[in-house]
Design an enzyme around this catalytic site. Structure first.
Site, short mmCIF file in Angstrom:
data_model
loop_
_atom_site.label_atom_id
_atom_site.label_comp_id
_atom_site.label_asym_id
_atom_site.label_seq_id
_atom_site.Cartn_x
_atom_site.Cartn_y
_atom_site.Cartn_z
N GLU A 139 0.80 -1.23 0.00
CA GLU A 139 0.00 0.00 0.00
C GLU A 139 0.83 1.28 0.00
O GLU A 139 0.54 2.22 0.73
CB GLU A 139 -0.97 -0.01 1.19
CG GLU A 139 -1.86 -1.25 1.20
CD GLU A 139 -2.76 -1.38 2.42
OE1 GLU A 139 -2.78 -0.47 3.26
OE2 GLU A 139 -3.45 -2.40 2.53
N GLU A 163 -6.10 -10.59 -1.32
CA GLU A 163 -6.91 -10.37 -0.11
C GLU A 163 -8.39 -10.36 -0.45
O GLU A 163 -9.17 -9.56 0.08
CB GLU A 163 -6.51 -9.05 0.58
CG GLU A 163 -5.05 -9.00 0.97
CD GLU A 163 -4.68 -7.79 1.81
OE1 GLU A 163 -5.57 -7.11 2.34
OE2 GLU A 163 -3.46 -7.52 1.93
O1 G3I Z 1 -1.93 -7.83 18.89
C1 G3I Z 1 -3.11 -8.44 19.39
C2 G3I Z 1 -2.92 -9.94 19.55
O2 G3I Z 1 -1.86 -10.21 20.42
C3 G3I Z 1 -4.21 -10.59 20.02
O3 G3I Z 1 -4.10 -11.99 19.94
C4 G3I Z 1 -5.40 -10.14 19.16
C5 G3I Z 1 -6.75 -10.58 19.69
O4 G3I Z 1 -7.77 -10.12 18.80
O5 G3I Z 1 -5.42 -8.74 19.07
C6 G3I Z 1 -4.24 -8.34 18.41
O6 G3I Z 1 -4.40 -7.21 17.66
C7 G3I Z 1 -4.87 -7.44 16.32
C8 G3I Z 1 -4.02 -6.64 15.36
O7 G3I Z 1 -4.47 -6.73 14.04
C9 G3I Z 1 -2.56 -6.95 15.45
O8 G3I Z 1 -1.99 -5.82 15.92
C10 G3I Z 1 -6.31 -7.10 16.14
O9 G3I Z 1 -7.15 -7.90 16.95
C11 G3I Z 1 -6.73 -7.17 14.71
O10 G3I Z 1 -8.06 -6.85 14.53
C12 G3I Z 1 -5.81 -6.30 13.87
O11 G3I Z 1 -6.27 -6.01 12.61
C13 G3I Z 1 -5.70 -6.53 11.39
C14 G3I Z 1 -5.23 -5.33 10.57
O12 G3I Z 1 -4.87 -5.73 9.25
C15 G3I Z 1 -4.04 -4.65 11.22
O13 G3I Z 1 -2.96 -5.51 11.26
C16 G3I Z 1 -6.78 -7.31 10.66
O14 G3I Z 1 -7.07 -8.48 11.38
C17 G3I Z 1 -6.32 -7.64 9.26
O15 G3I Z 1 -7.38 -8.26 8.54
C18 G3I Z 1 -5.90 -6.37 8.53
O16 G3I Z 1 -5.42 -6.77 7.26
C19 G3I Z 1 -5.15 -5.75 6.30
C20 G3I Z 1 -3.97 -6.21 5.48
O17 G3I Z 1 -2.89 -6.51 6.32
C21 G3I Z 1 -3.59 -5.19 4.42
N1 G3I Z 1 -4.73 -4.84 3.60
C22 G3I Z 1 -5.92 -4.43 4.30
C23 G3I Z 1 -6.33 -5.48 5.34
C24 G3I Z 1 -7.58 -5.05 6.07
O18 G3I Z 1 -7.35 -3.89 6.82
#
Ligand code: G3I
Length: 397
Positions: free
Chosen positions: A182, A298
């Site tokens: 991105e 994705e």
């Molecule tokens: O860090 C904690 C982890 O230790 C714990 O187990 C978990 C419990 O839910 O929480 C964790 O945080 C998570 C975080 O990513 C990691 O820092 C969050 O829950 C989670 O919702 C979060 O969001 C992710 C996001 O990227 C940021 O990394 C999404 O799940 C993921 O689907 C999203 O993916 C992105 C792609 O990488 C790039 N393109 C867009 C896409 C959607 O935003």
């Protein structure tokens, strides 16, 4: 009997839509449904035997030289055994959803936490799946210490050190890496369309080249990918982004940057009417002509703005999967299709794009009870109809 069932289904479908168009007034959606004949569309998966019709997505894709897989996390795969079994059955490649991002890997500037990522790699190997790296350079999910500790003096060393350490840790075991994610954002107003963010501010546009070169040195076997979103529809915004992404890829290739593929995220919207197969194909062809492979990285389809009726939602979501995949799979450079999640039980869209009526979202191939739904059929049908590729997918060591 069959005719009666079809008529009943049609009646309930129209009722679901009717309530929606009257209440919501979204006539454009009604028009899309008519244009793509969604009501009459047949999503039946063909096959001579019951077994053929139940063949998992990974095998249907493999029959065409394609890879099918999905993202998931350590949290979900380790705690939900039934989900994990479905995941292993359907997927030939696993993408960690957040375990290989800075936010998880870098609890502090001098510590790397590989535990959850290593667990996922082991899971993938145990189930005969490939493993994919996502992502080395991204403007989101950075650790809190990043802003305090990274500046123009140490930026190059920090970027190199991160990529070297992480890529070497998984060297020879990764199918592909999303090296940069991105980095294009025309709304930031730069003439090259690049996103304004710390790495660009500290190192200039060359940070992208630096990232790819460092990754190539650390793992000469991995397929190195530039990954981006917002490129799918016939809108001025997506058009501007397609232009800027193409410009970036051309620039990298002309400089001999070791980039091997483009990742098209494909976060789609089931209510979107501005789908233009011709423009999408032309964009993919332009990329293929740069001698780059293409991965759909994705894929998912939000049902946020659809009526509540499940029958209506599932048909529209499935219709978008089928239209999109049958278009992109016509391009021989497309070698993989990865959905961003496998089941509605675990999808980022539930949190990020919830429905106003709070009904659970229905965006992925399996529903929240892990049953295959029309979206699964649509993907299966697109794989079954795809032209066969002549691709040797990189084996991991
Ligand atoms: O860090 C904690 C982890 O230790 C714990 O187990 C978990 C419990 O839910 O929480 C964790 O945080 C998570 C975080 O990513 C990691 O820092 C969050 O829950 C989670 O919702 C979060 O969001 C992710 C996001 O990227 C940021 O990394 C999404 O799940 C993921 O689907 C999203 O993916 C992105 C792609 O990488 C790039 N393109 C867009 C896409 C959607 O935003």
């Amino acid at each position: 009997m069959l005719q009666k069932r079809v008529l009943t289904r049609r009646r309930s479908f129209l009722l679901g839509m009717g309530a929606f168009t009257v209440a919501g007034g979204l006539m454009h959606l009604h028009n899309r449904m008519q244009a793509i004949g969604i009501e009459q569309r047949n999503f039946t998966v063909m096959g001579d035997t019951l077994r053929d019709r139940h063949t998992p997505l990974r095998d249907r894709a493999a029959a065409k030289g394609l890879l099918y897989g999905a993202t998931s996390s350590h949290l979900r795969l380790s705690s939900d055994k039934i989900f994990a079994a479905h995941f292993a059955q359907e997927c030939a490649i696993l993408v960690p959803e957040w375990e290989l991002k800075w936010g998880t890997l870098r609890p502090s500037p001098d510590r790397f936490n590989f535990e959850p990522g290593d667990w996922l790699l082991k899971f993938a190997r145990q189930h005969n799946m490939l493993f994919r790296g996502h992502t080395l350079v991204w403007h989101k999910n950075l650790p809190q210490w990043f802003t305090d500790k990274v500046d123009s003096r140490n930026a190059e060393q920090m970027l190199r050190q991160h990529i070297e350490t992480v890529v070497k840790h998984y060297a020879g075991q990764v199918h592909s890496w999303d090296v940069v994610n991105e980095a294009v954002f025309p709304q930031d107003g730069r003439s090259d369309g690049l996103r304004q963010w710390p790495w660009l501010q500290f190192l200039g546009p060359d940070y992208i080249d630096l990232a790819f070169r460092t990754a190539a040195e650390a793992d000469p076997k991995a397929l190195l990918v530039y990954n981006d979103y917002g490129l799918d529809y016939d809108t001025w915004k997506d058009e501007a982004k397609r232009g800027a992404v193409l410009k970036l890829l051309e620039r990298l290739k002309s400089r001999g940057t070791p980039i091997h593929a483009f990742g098209m995220q494909a976060h789609l919207r089931a209510d979107e009417t501005r789908f233009n197969a011709k423009k999408l194909k032309a964009f993919l062809r332009n990329i293929a002509e740069l001698d780059l492979k293409i991965l759909i990285t994705e894929l998912d389809v939000t049902d946020k703005k659809l009526p509540k009726d499940i029958n209506v939602r599932d048909r529209l979501v499935a219709g978008m999967y089928e239209d999109y995949l049958s278009t992109v799979l016509d391009e021989p450079a497309v070698i993989a299709v990865l959905t961003w999640g496998l089941s509605d039980k675990y999808t980022w869209l539930a949190k990020e794009k919830p429905r106003k009526d709070r009904a659970p979202v229905r965006t992925l191939p399996l529903d929240a009870r892990l049953s295959r739904k029309l979206a699964w059929n649509a993907i299966a049908r697109a794989f079954d109809r795809a032209p066969k590729r002549d691709v040797q997918h990189r084996e991991t060591a």
